[in-house]
Scaffold this motif. Structure first.
Motif, PDB file in Angstrom:
ATOM      1  N   LEU A  42     -24.081  30.544 -34.534  1.00 18.92           N
ATOM      2  CA  LEU A  42     -25.405  30.318 -33.932  1.00 18.92           C
ATOM      3  C   LEU A  42     -25.611  28.815 -33.671  1.00 18.92           C
ATOM      4  O   LEU A  42     -26.409  28.160 -34.330  1.00 18.92           O
ATOM      5  N   PRO A  43     -24.881  28.266 -32.700  1.00 21.94           N
ATOM      6  CA  PRO A  43     -24.988  26.832 -32.434  1.00 21.94           C
ATOM      7  C   PRO A  43     -26.038  26.495 -31.387  1.00 21.94           C
ATOM      8  O   PRO A  43     -26.630  27.371 -30.750  1.00 21.94           O
ATOM      9  N   ALA A  44     -26.237  25.200 -31.194  1.00 21.32           N
ATOM     10  CA  ALA A  44     -27.098  24.673 -30.129  1.00 21.32           C
ATOM     11  C   ALA A  44     -26.567  23.303 -29.747  1.00 21.32           C
ATOM     12  O   ALA A  44     -26.049  22.565 -30.592  1.00 21.32           O
ATOM     13  N   ALA A  45     -26.688  22.957 -28.474  1.00 19.41           N
ATOM     14  CA  ALA A  45     -26.348  21.610 -28.009  1.00 19.41           C
ATOM     15  C   ALA A  45     -27.478  20.662 -28.388  1.00 19.41           C
ATOM     16  O   ALA A  45     -28.647  21.046 -28.389  1.00 19.41           O
ATOM     17  N   ILE A  46     -27.116  19.420 -28.722  1.00 17.25           N
ATOM     18  CA  ILE A  46     -28.124  18.449 -29.181  1.00 17.25           C
ATOM     19  C   ILE A  46     -28.061  17.164 -28.367  1.00 17.25           C
ATOM     20  O   ILE A  46     -27.136  16.935 -27.593  1.00 17.25           O
ATOM     21  N   ASP A  47     -29.075  16.320 -28.586  1.00 17.87           N
ATOM     22  CA  ASP A  47     -29.220  15.104 -27.780  1.00 17.87           C
ATOM     23  C   ASP A  47     -28.388  13.934 -28.295  1.00 17.87           C
ATOM     24  O   ASP A  47     -28.701  12.778 -28.019  1.00 17.87           O
ATOM     25  N   LYS A  48     -27.334  14.203 -29.022  1.00 24.66           N
ATOM     26  CA  LYS A  48     -26.282  13.210 -29.282  1.00 24.66           C
ATOM     27  C   LYS A  48     -25.155  13.561 -28.318  1.00 24.66           C
ATOM     28  O   LYS A  48     -24.742  14.723 -28.266  1.00 24.66           O
ATOM     29  N   GLU A  49     -24.658  12.594 -27.573  1.00 25.99           N
ATOM     30  CA  GLU A  49     -23.812  12.978 -26.438  1.00 25.99           C
ATOM     31  C   GLU A  49     -22.727  11.950 -26.157  1.00 25.99           C
ATOM     32  O   GLU A  49     -22.788  10.803 -26.609  1.00 25.99           O
ATOM     33  N   ILE A  50     -21.718  12.411 -25.410  1.00 19.53           N
ATOM     34  CA  ILE A  50     -20.681  11.535 -24.867  1.00 19.53           C
ATOM     35  C   ILE A  50     -20.880  11.496 -23.347  1.00 19.53           C
ATOM     36  O   ILE A  50     -21.051  12.546 -22.726  1.00 19.53           O
ATOM     37  N   ALA A 172     -20.542  25.679 -27.398  1.00 19.87           N
ATOM     38  CA  ALA A 172     -21.901  25.144 -27.566  1.00 19.87           C
ATOM     39  C   ALA A 172     -22.146  23.955 -26.646  1.00 19.87           C
ATOM     40  O   ALA A 172     -23.232  23.809 -26.070  1.00 19.87           O
ATOM     41  N   SER A 173     -21.143  23.092 -26.479  1.00 17.30           N
ATOM     42  CA  SER A 173     -21.309  21.924 -25.630  1.00 17.30           C
ATOM     43  C   SER A 173     -21.523  22.325 -24.172  1.00 17.30           C
ATOM     44  O   SER A 173     -22.310  21.716 -23.450  1.00 17.30           O
ATOM     45  N   LEU A 174     -20.859  23.391 -23.743  1.00 12.09           N
ATOM     46  CA  LEU A 174     -20.941  23.815 -22.347  1.00 12.09           C
ATOM     47  C   LEU A 174     -22.091  24.769 -22.058  1.00 12.09           C
ATOM     48  O   LEU A 174     -22.614  24.804 -20.943  1.00 12.09           O
ATOM     49  N   PHE A 175     -22.500  25.559 -23.056  1.00 13.91           N
ATOM     50  CA  PHE A 175     -23.459  26.638 -22.798  1.00 13.91           C
ATOM     51  C   PHE A 175     -24.852  26.391 -23.398  1.00 13.91           C
ATOM     52  O   PHE A 175     -25.699  27.272 -23.361  1.00 13.91           O
ATOM     53  N   GLY A 176     -25.087  25.192 -23.947  1.00 11.28           N
ATOM     54  CA  GLY A 176     -26.387  24.928 -24.542  1.00 11.28           C
ATOM     55  C   GLY A 176     -27.534  25.059 -23.553  1.00 11.28           C
ATOM     56  O   GLY A 176     -27.363  24.850 -22.348  1.00 11.28           O
ATOM     57  N   ARG A 177     -28.703  25.439 -24.080  1.00  8.97           N
ATOM     58  CA  ARG A 177     -29.935  25.471 -23.280  1.00  8.97           C
ATOM     59  C   ARG A 177     -31.046  24.793 -24.079  1.00  8.97           C
ATOM     60  O   ARG A 177     -31.113  24.946 -25.300  1.00  8.97           O
ATOM     61  N   PRO A 178     -31.956  24.091 -23.399  1.00  7.46           N
ATOM     62  CA  PRO A 178     -33.075  23.465 -24.118  1.00  7.46           C
ATOM     63  C   PRO A 178     -33.906  24.513 -24.857  1.00  7.46           C
ATOM     64  O   PRO A 178     -34.127  25.618 -24.352  1.00  7.46           O
ATOM     65  N   ARG A 179     -34.319  24.181 -26.079  1.00  4.50           N
ATOM     66  CA  ARG A 179     -35.218  25.001 -26.907  1.00  4.50           C
ATOM     67  C   ARG A 179     -34.661  26.401 -27.187  1.00  4.50           C
ATOM     68  O   ARG A 179     -35.412  27.326 -27.441  1.00  4.50           O
ATOM     69  N   PHE A 196     -35.926  28.911 -30.059  1.00  3.18           N
ATOM     70  CA  PHE A 196     -36.066  28.030 -31.221  1.00  3.18           C
ATOM     71  C   PHE A 196     -37.261  27.140 -30.963  1.00  3.18           C
ATOM     72  O   PHE A 196     -37.256  26.330 -30.034  1.00  3.18           O
ATOM     73  N   ASP A 197     -38.297  27.306 -31.764  1.00  2.00           N
ATOM     74  CA  ASP A 197     -39.577  26.634 -31.538  1.00  2.00           C
ATOM     75  C   ASP A 197     -39.501  25.189 -32.027  1.00  2.00           C
ATOM     76  O   ASP A 197     -39.670  24.910 -33.217  1.00  2.00           O
ATOM     77  N   THR A 198     -39.250  24.280 -31.098  1.00  4.20           N
ATOM     78  CA  THR A 198     -39.109  22.875 -31.484  1.00  4.20           C
ATOM     79  C   THR A 198     -40.451  22.245 -31.850  1.00  4.20           C
ATOM     80  O   THR A 198     -40.488  21.148 -32.410  1.00  4.20           O
ATOM     81  N   THR A 374     -32.733  16.893 -31.111  1.00  9.85           N
ATOM     82  CA  THR A 374     -33.448  17.852 -30.276  1.00  9.85           C
ATOM     83  C   THR A 374     -32.434  18.760 -29.602  1.00  9.85           C
ATOM     84  O   THR A 374     -31.336  18.315 -29.269  1.00  9.85           O
ATOM     85  N   ILE A 375     -32.798  20.008 -29.409  1.00 12.45           N
ATOM     86  CA  ILE A 375     -31.919  20.959 -28.730  1.00 12.45           C
ATOM     87  C   ILE A 375     -32.037  20.753 -27.222  1.00 12.45           C
ATOM     88  O   ILE A 375     -33.137  20.738 -26.668  1.00 12.45           O
ATOM     89  N   VAL A 376     -30.880  20.575 -26.568  1.00 16.55           N
ATOM     90  CA  VAL A 376     -30.856  20.252 -25.133  1.00 16.55           C
ATOM     91  C   VAL A 376     -29.901  21.196 -24.401  1.00 16.55           C
ATOM     92  O   VAL A 376     -29.289  22.077 -25.004  1.00 16.55           O
ATOM     93  N   GLY A 377     -29.781  20.978 -23.088  1.00 17.99           N
ATOM     94  CA  GLY A 377     -28.862  21.771 -22.279  1.00 17.99           C
ATOM     95  C   GLY A 377     -27.421  21.299 -22.430  1.00 17.99           C
ATOM     96  O   GLY A 377     -27.143  20.238 -22.994  1.00 17.99           O
ATOM     97  N   GLY A 378     -26.501  22.104 -21.904  1.00 23.68           N
ATOM     98  CA  GLY A 378     -25.075  21.838 -22.023  1.00 23.68           C
ATOM     99  C   GLY A 378     -24.574  20.809 -21.027  1.00 23.68           C
ATOM    100  O   GLY A 378     -25.355  20.146 -20.326  1.00 23.68           O
TER     101      GLY A 378
END
Length: 389
Positions: A42-50, A172-179, A196-198, A374-378
């Motif tokens: 149950l992952p999520a993409a986050i606002d730490k990025e390359i 998770a890196s490719l398929f993330g969605r905000p919130r 996911f209620d941010t 924060t949960i963000v898009g992929g």
């Protein structure tokens, strides 16, 4: 801004106008060490990025520049091989996957760098692999699906970095969605998004500061132990292909045929898969407290049955448990160091961080680094890079 620094570095070292791609790290709320056992995560993409600035260069070479290491590396693309520096292997491994699919990869220039903490369990390596795979897919017009890119990035890590990872990090890196968090079935690769209620809950990571020196070797050992358990059970239940198919009743019925250690490894995985399913029901119901209880149970299993925790991670989970506004906490990632993931009521985040820093200093005499995410898009192409003149 990071994007400005990366594009400026590209302009400094190379001449053309690059494509700019953002590839996020990830957190995993629950479902640890289940991915290579065909289970649920149950992952999520986050606002730490390359971030990647990349352009074709009209040669037969890849000219790479690691912004974070301030280091250049050039390789002929006709014969990419693993080697030194180690960071280049993640990129060369991706190139090799395109080539294995019959894609001719022409020469390119690439500057990459970011703010995903190394060794903190946020999958900086997957972000590097997925970012380059996505960028090359764009530049070369290969029109590969995101799931294909995830598989290619995973194989790059297997073959060039020597880590037999599951597919969760790249997915998770490719398929993330905000919130939203995404439940991935690591066997069928079917997936489903959950809210996911941010506003109700923030994700705070507490970095133990311990580097997972054991993680790679022990990771491969855990895989072998799980496979041992499956091979014993298959004699009785031929339909079983992985621990995903096993019930606790089946495992208990043949406990005497399996070593005590392998039994505990298998029990953890079977129970963790069920925890992911239960946790998703709690998210839909909006019951974050019940979700948090599944996180605590996950940590106990990782500590006692799978034995991939460490004293520092255990201290952090126990320090979080009584604090006001904490829904749940557990170690996250491969283990033997890295971060705990904590779900905290937004109004309590500041006091939570202060209390955790004090507890870590008091109990272990160590400074504690924390990250709010924060949960963000992929992975995505950013607006055409504005290159400073």
């Amino acid at each position: 801004m990071l994007s400005t620094h990366i594009t400026a570095a590209f302009r400094q070292h190379f001449s053309s106008a690059p494509v700019l791609v953002r590839a996020p790290g990830r957190v995993n709320l629950i479902g640890e060490h289940t991915d290579y056992n065909g289970g649920f995560v149950l992952p999520a993409a986050i606002d730490k990025e390359i971030l990647f600035a990349i352009a074709l260069n009209g040669t037969s070479s890849a000219r790479l520049y690691s912004y974070d290491n301030q280091e250049h590396y050039t390789t002929e693309l006709a014969n990419v091989q693993p080697g030194q520096p180690h960071w280049a292997n993640y990129l060369k491994g991706v190139v090799a996957q395109f080539q294995k699919r019959g894609v001719t990869v022409p020469g390119f220039d690439c500057v990459f760098g970011g703010n995903v903490p190394i060794g903190a369990g946020m999958s900086s390596s997957a972000a590097v692999e997925c970012g380059l795979a996505f960028a090359l897919n764009e530049l070369l017009g290969t029109n590969l699906e995101r799931m294909d890119l995830a598989r290619m990035a995973q194989l790059a890590e297997h073959e060039f970095a020597g880590v037999q990872c599951g597919i969760m990090d790249q997915f998770a890196s490719l398929f993330g969605r905000p919130r939203q968090v995404v439940r991935l079935d690591c066997r069928s690769l079917e997936y489903e998004y959950f809210p996911f209620d941010t506003q109700a809950c923030h994700i705070v990571l507490c970095n133990s500061g311990v580097k997972h020196s054991l993680a790679s070797s022990e990771y491969n050992t855990r895989r072998q132990e799980c496979e041992q358990g499956v091979s014993v059970l298959q004699r009785h239940y031929p339909q079983i292909s992985s621990l995903r198919d096993v019930t606790l009743q089946q495992l208990a019925a043949h406990q005497s045929e399996i070593s005590e250690v392998v039994y505990r490894r298998c029990r953890y995985v079977v129970e963790e898969n069920q925890r992911v399913v239960t946790a998703c029901h709690e998210l839909v119901a909006g019951n974050l407290a019940a979700f948090g209880q599944q996180m605590y149970a996950s940590h106990a299993g990782l500590r006692d049955d799978y034995e991939v925790s460490c004293p520092e991670l255990d201290v952090l989970v126990e320090a979080a448990r009584p604090l006001p506004g904490v829904y749940g906490a557990r170690m996250m990632g491969g283990g033997f160091g890295g971060c705990t993931i904590n779900l905290v009521v937004p109004a309590q985040v500041e006091s939570f961080v202060a209390a955790m820093k004090a507890a870590y200093q008091q109990q272990l005499g160590r400074e504690l680094e924390t990250y709010q995410t924060t949960i963000v898009g992929g992975v995505q192409v950013l607006e055409p890079a504005v290159v400073p003149s």
